[in-house]
Design a protein around this motif. Structure first.
Motif, PDB file in Angstrom:
ATOM      1  N   LYS B 212     -21.906  17.713  51.759  1.00  0.00           N
ATOM      2  CA  LYS B 212     -21.824  18.167  53.145  1.00  0.00           C
ATOM      3  C   LYS B 212     -22.836  17.423  54.023  1.00  0.00           C
ATOM      4  O   LYS B 212     -22.507  16.921  55.095  1.00  0.00           O
ATOM      5  CB  LYS B 212     -22.138  19.657  53.199  1.00  0.00           C
ATOM      6  CG  LYS B 212     -21.015  20.512  53.759  1.00  0.00           C
ATOM      7  CD  LYS B 212     -21.545  21.906  53.987  1.00  0.00           C
ATOM      8  CE  LYS B 212     -20.428  22.865  54.300  1.00  0.00           C
ATOM      9  NZ  LYS B 212     -20.872  24.247  54.076  1.00  0.00           N
ATOM     10  N   GLU B 213     -24.074  17.371  53.511  1.00  0.00           N
ATOM     11  CA  GLU B 213     -25.134  16.698  54.275  1.00  0.00           C
ATOM     12  C   GLU B 213     -24.800  15.225  54.483  1.00  0.00           C
ATOM     13  O   GLU B 213     -24.917  14.694  55.592  1.00  0.00           O
ATOM     14  CB  GLU B 213     -26.482  16.844  53.548  1.00  0.00           C
ATOM     15  CG  GLU B 213     -27.070  18.246  53.628  1.00  0.00           C
ATOM     16  CD  GLU B 213     -28.260  18.440  52.685  1.00  0.00           C
ATOM     17  OE1 GLU B 213     -29.268  18.987  53.156  1.00  0.00           O
ATOM     18  OE2 GLU B 213     -28.170  18.060  51.503  1.00  0.00           O
ATOM     19  N   VAL B 214     -24.382  14.597  53.400  1.00  0.00           N
ATOM     20  CA  VAL B 214     -24.053  13.170  53.465  1.00  0.00           C
ATOM     21  C   VAL B 214     -22.928  12.931  54.471  1.00  0.00           C
ATOM     22  O   VAL B 214     -22.994  12.049  55.312  1.00  0.00           O
ATOM     23  CB  VAL B 214     -23.647  12.662  52.063  1.00  0.00           C
ATOM     24  CG1 VAL B 214     -22.953  11.329  52.151  1.00  0.00           C
ATOM     25  CG2 VAL B 214     -24.881  12.548  51.175  1.00  0.00           C
ATOM     26  N   LYS B 215     -21.910  13.764  54.378  1.00  0.00           N
ATOM     27  CA  LYS B 215     -20.744  13.613  55.262  1.00  0.00           C
ATOM     28  C   LYS B 215     -21.160  13.776  56.727  1.00  0.00           C
ATOM     29  O   LYS B 215     -20.692  13.060  57.606  1.00  0.00           O
ATOM     30  CB  LYS B 215     -19.692  14.653  54.873  1.00  0.00           C
ATOM     31  CG  LYS B 215     -18.325  14.410  55.464  1.00  0.00           C
ATOM     32  CD  LYS B 215     -17.576  13.335  54.694  1.00  0.00           C
ATOM     33  CE  LYS B 215     -16.636  12.524  55.540  1.00  0.00           C
ATOM     34  NZ  LYS B 215     -15.425  13.028  56.008  1.00  0.00           N
ATOM     35  N   SER B 216     -22.075  14.724  56.974  1.00  0.00           N
ATOM     36  CA  SER B 216     -22.466  14.960  58.361  1.00  0.00           C
ATOM     37  C   SER B 216     -23.317  13.810  58.904  1.00  0.00           C
ATOM     38  O   SER B 216     -23.317  13.540  60.095  1.00  0.00           O
ATOM     39  CB  SER B 216     -23.212  16.296  58.493  1.00  0.00           C
ATOM     40  OG  SER B 216     -24.540  16.145  58.062  1.00  0.00           O
ATOM     41  N   ILE B 217     -24.022  13.112  58.019  1.00  0.00           N
ATOM     42  CA  ILE B 217     -24.793  11.950  58.474  1.00  0.00           C
ATOM     43  C   ILE B 217     -23.847  10.782  58.755  1.00  0.00           C
ATOM     44  O   ILE B 217     -23.954  10.085  59.753  1.00  0.00           O
ATOM     45  CB  ILE B 217     -25.846  11.521  57.431  1.00  0.00           C
ATOM     46  CG1 ILE B 217     -26.833  12.663  57.157  1.00  0.00           C
ATOM     47  CG2 ILE B 217     -26.603  10.285  57.918  1.00  0.00           C
ATOM     48  CD1 ILE B 217     -27.730  12.452  55.971  1.00  0.00           C
ATOM     49  N   ILE B 218     -22.899  10.608  57.838  1.00  0.00           N
ATOM     50  CA  ILE B 218     -22.011   9.444  57.950  1.00  0.00           C
ATOM     51  C   ILE B 218     -20.988   9.601  59.069  1.00  0.00           C
ATOM     52  O   ILE B 218     -20.632   8.639  59.728  1.00  0.00           O
ATOM     53  CB  ILE B 218     -21.241   9.237  56.630  1.00  0.00           C
ATOM     54  CG1 ILE B 218     -22.250   8.942  55.534  1.00  0.00           C
ATOM     55  CG2 ILE B 218     -20.221   8.131  56.778  1.00  0.00           C
ATOM     56  CD1 ILE B 218     -21.907   7.795  54.685  1.00  0.00           C
ATOM     57  N   LYS B 219     -20.520  10.827  59.245  1.00  0.00           N
ATOM     58  CA  LYS B 219     -19.446  11.105  60.206  1.00  0.00           C
ATOM     59  C   LYS B 219     -18.319  10.091  60.014  1.00  0.00           C
ATOM     60  O   LYS B 219     -17.709  10.078  58.955  1.00  0.00           O
ATOM     61  CB  LYS B 219     -19.973  11.073  61.638  1.00  0.00           C
ATOM     62  CG  LYS B 219     -21.012  12.145  61.876  1.00  0.00           C
ATOM     63  CD  LYS B 219     -21.243  12.379  63.351  1.00  0.00           C
ATOM     64  CE  LYS B 219     -22.350  13.395  63.538  1.00  0.00           C
ATOM     65  NZ  LYS B 219     -23.697  12.812  63.321  1.00  0.00           N
ATOM     66  N   ASN B 220     -18.077   9.262  61.002  1.00  0.00           N
ATOM     67  CA  ASN B 220     -16.991   8.294  60.815  1.00  0.00           C
ATOM     68  C   ASN B 220     -17.506   6.861  60.910  1.00  0.00           C
ATOM     69  O   ASN B 220     -16.890   6.002  61.512  1.00  0.00           O
ATOM     70  CB  ASN B 220     -15.886   8.543  61.834  1.00  0.00           C
ATOM     71  CG  ASN B 220     -15.181   9.835  61.528  1.00  0.00           C
ATOM     72  OD1 ASN B 220     -14.824  10.099  60.376  1.00  0.00           O
ATOM     73  ND2 ASN B 220     -15.012  10.658  62.538  1.00  0.00           N
ATOM     74  N   MET B 221     -18.645   6.652  60.268  1.00  0.00           N
ATOM     75  CA  MET B 221     -19.264   5.341  60.349  1.00  0.00           C
ATOM     76  C   MET B 221     -18.633   4.320  59.400  1.00  0.00           C
ATOM     77  O   MET B 221     -19.321   3.492  58.837  1.00  0.00           O
ATOM     78  CB  MET B 221     -20.766   5.447  60.038  1.00  0.00           C
ATOM     79  CG  MET B 221     -21.581   5.877  61.230  1.00  0.00           C
ATOM     80  SD  MET B 221     -23.204   6.538  60.811  1.00  0.00           S
ATOM     81  CE  MET B 221     -23.758   5.494  59.506  1.00  0.00           C
ATOM     82  N   TYR B 222     -17.330   4.395  59.202  1.00  0.00           N
ATOM     83  CA  TYR B 222     -16.716   3.395  58.332  1.00  0.00           C
ATOM     84  C   TYR B 222     -16.452   2.151  59.138  1.00  0.00           C
ATOM     85  O   TYR B 222     -15.916   2.208  60.218  1.00  0.00           O
ATOM     86  CB  TYR B 222     -15.367   3.864  57.771  1.00  0.00           C
ATOM     87  CG  TYR B 222     -15.288   5.316  57.484  1.00  0.00           C
ATOM     88  CD1 TYR B 222     -16.123   5.883  56.536  1.00  0.00           C
ATOM     89  CD2 TYR B 222     -14.375   6.119  58.159  1.00  0.00           C
ATOM     90  CE1 TYR B 222     -16.046   7.218  56.260  1.00  0.00           C
ATOM     91  CE2 TYR B 222     -14.289   7.460  57.883  1.00  0.00           C
ATOM     92  CZ  TYR B 222     -15.129   8.017  56.937  1.00  0.00           C
ATOM     93  OH  TYR B 222     -15.057   9.327  56.673  1.00  0.00           O
ATOM     94  N   LEU B 223     -16.786   1.028  58.576  1.00  0.00           N
ATOM     95  CA  LEU B 223     -16.516  -0.219  59.265  1.00  0.00           C
ATOM     96  C   LEU B 223     -15.296  -0.890  58.669  1.00  0.00           C
ATOM     97  O   LEU B 223     -14.751  -1.811  59.224  1.00  0.00           O
ATOM     98  CB  LEU B 223     -17.733  -1.134  59.167  1.00  0.00           C
ATOM     99  CG  LEU B 223     -19.000  -0.507  59.778  1.00  0.00           C
ATOM    100  CD1 LEU B 223     -20.224  -1.266  59.342  1.00  0.00           C
ATOM    101  CD2 LEU B 223     -18.895  -0.481  61.282  1.00  0.00           C
TER     102      LEU B 223
END
Lengths: 212, 318
Positions: B212-223
């Motif tokens: 959950k924590e990781v997902k909230s940091i990453i949000k949609n930062m996929y390049l």
């Protein structure tokens, strides 16, 4: 809550780090004038141990200390398997190659004799440049080596350059910028990450205040 | 001071045997079959597949025909070479081994006992979940206070692919990430431009914690797709693991770097709070199979038996 053990080097860097810890409200009881080597901050569950400069990394790598303060010079020299979590604004100096002032020492076809406390760093550095060297490992008064003919150059830490000047040496090349870092044992970091990050966070705050 | 006697040595050996049998029984009960991998590897081949391995840590042997072999520094490469070249479609293999790996250190040549499992041929997520569950079972069998750390080499490799690093730059970046040296990383990354990717890379060391924590940091930062695949896979695996109740012991770290270059997909390491070394390490390595033949779904892990024994023995638990 489990304890965090912090390894602090003796000497000036240690004094400055203790001051830093005190400014974030931990380790109030540490007294470097006493001969005690362990200080417990029971309120904050932090144990401070005072060690010889070069032993901090050994303690942290082996997990008897969770985090510690160490100079980048030692970290590079020991090639220890640790985390380097934060750059401190302490222990700033540079690592340089120095030789006798005005004397030509760099004969490319000869084996350069290098006196130093940092054999691994020196070996790597000259190795990358393709310079053959003979390492002479010393433990102190490195500046003496070229003067008495033990070596052609030295590799050492330079802060003000006064010691070099007083001994008729000059810097031939700067190698690395050096500063102190907060290091951490790898496994400790997994199990105590939140607390370690909290301590570093507070230190960062203090640093920013000073900077502003 | 008392020194080691023959009696003690035999007792210790007996304990090691018992521990080995314990784990073997667990693996046998999960339908894993035992195999014995070969001790030799071809030097050139191994180095070309495993670029991150320090060449001077491998133990070399000169063959009769003048070629250089090494004593296996890891079992997986060895095993895959053997099976990938003659793979049959729809085959599913669950294998385990007990063997030594060899490496040179400052103090001489070290023999390290490893037990490990490999799961070949099963669809990705299904095998991932089963193998990670097994790793959790092994860890929880011996300790209450343990951590299984998970990352995705797809995510990290996908991110690094956004840059055009030279080999030296790449090595330097990996070293900075490996050492969690975030201050230096931030400075070093700045020189490469690629602003969006650089921002993600600068903050990669912050991406830790529960899913959950990781997902909230990453949000949609996929390049790119590879990064997206990496994080989504972890999400699916985490969903399954939550149902088993063991997910609380998992920590995600998207800056995790695997020792061997062949991992592609989920990677993981298991730790005990009273040990200063990894107890378990493993991950998905389909891309390795391709080096030797067809691409086969493959995931596995190894257990550091010597370290596990040391920890249990120290506390008189075995």
């Amino acid at each position: 809550m489990s304890n965090i053990t912090v390894a602090i080097p003796k000497g000036r860097l240690g004094e400055q780090s203790i001051e830093l810890f005190k400014s974030i409200g931990v380790g109030k009881k540490i007294n470097t004038k006493s001969r005690k080597l362990i200080f417990k901050d029971e309120k904050n569950n932090i144990i401070f141990i005072l060690l010889k400069n070069s032993d901090v990394i050994t303690y942290v790598e082996n997990g008897v200390a969770d985090i510690g303060i160490a100079g980048r010079d030692m970290i590079m020299e020991k090639e220890a398997d640790i985390y380097q979590l934060h750059n401190l604004n302490l222990g700033k100096c540079k690592m340089s190659i120095a030789g006798i002032k005005g004397q030509e020492v760099f004969k490319k076809d000869m084996i350069l004799r290098v006196a130093t406390k940092f054999p691994k760093i020196s070996k790597n550095y000259f190795g990358k440049k393709g310079q053959k060297i003979k390492l002479i490992k010393l433990n102190g008064s490195i500046e003496l080596a070229p003067l008495v003919g033990l070596s052609d150059v030295i590799v050492d830490l330079v802060e003000t350059g006064n010691t070099l000047k007083a001994n008729g040496l000059e810097i031939l090349e700067d190698m690395y910028k050096i500063n102190a870092q907060i290091i951490s044992n790898k496994i400790s970091y997994k199990f105590k990450r939140k607390r370690i990050k909290e301590i570093i966070g507070k230190i960062k705050e203090i640093e920013e205040e000073k900077y502003d | 001071m008392k020194f080691l006697r023959i009696q003690d040595e035999i007792e210790f050996s007996e304990k090691r045997y018992k521990l080995k049998r314990d784990i073997e029984n667990l693996l046998l009960s999960k339908d894993y079959k035992n195999i014995e991998p070969s001790i030799f590897e071809d030097y050139e081949e191994f180095i070309s597949v495993n670029k991150r391995v320090e060449k001077n840590t491998t133990v070399k042997v000169l063959n009769g025909n003048g070629k250089i072999s090494i004593l296996r520094p890891d079992v997986t490469t060895n095993l895959i070479r053997n099976f990938a070249s003659k793979w049959e479609e729809n085959l599913k293999l669950k294998l385990f081994y007990y063997s030594k790996i060899f490496k040179n250190s400052k103090l001489g040549t070290k023999e390290v006992r490893q037990m490990g499992i490999e799961y070949l041929g099963e669809k990705e997520i299904k095998a991932d979940v089963e193998v990670i569950n097994l790793a959790l079972t092994v860890l929880s069998k011996y300790r209450e206070n343990y951590i299984l750390e998970m990352g995705s080499s797809d995510f990290l490799n996908g991110l690094l692919r956004e840059f055009y690093f030279s080999e030296d730059e790449y090595k330097k970046i990996i070293e900075l990430i490996y050492r969690k040296n975030s201050d230096d990383l931030k400075i070093y990354v700045s020189q490469f431009g690629r602003i969006e990717a650089a921002e993600t890379l600068k903050n990669i060391l912050e991406v830790q914690g529960s899913y959950k924590e990781v997902k909230s940091i990453i949000k949609n930062m996929y390049l790119n797709k590879q990064m997206k695949k990496g994080i989504e896979e972890l999400g699916i695996i985490n969903n399954y693991l939550e149902k088993t109740g063991l997910a609380d012991w998992i920590q995600y770290d998207l800056s995790m770097i695997a020792e061997f270059g062949y991992y592609a997909g989920v990677i993981f390491k298991g730790y005990f709070s009273d040990s200063n070394r990894e107890i378990i390490k493993g991950g998905r390595y389909d891309s390795l199979t391709q080096e030797f033949g067809d691409r086969i779904p493959a995931i596995g892990f190894s257990i550091e038996l010597d370290e596990l024994l040391k920890v249990l023995y120290r506390k008189g638990e075995i």
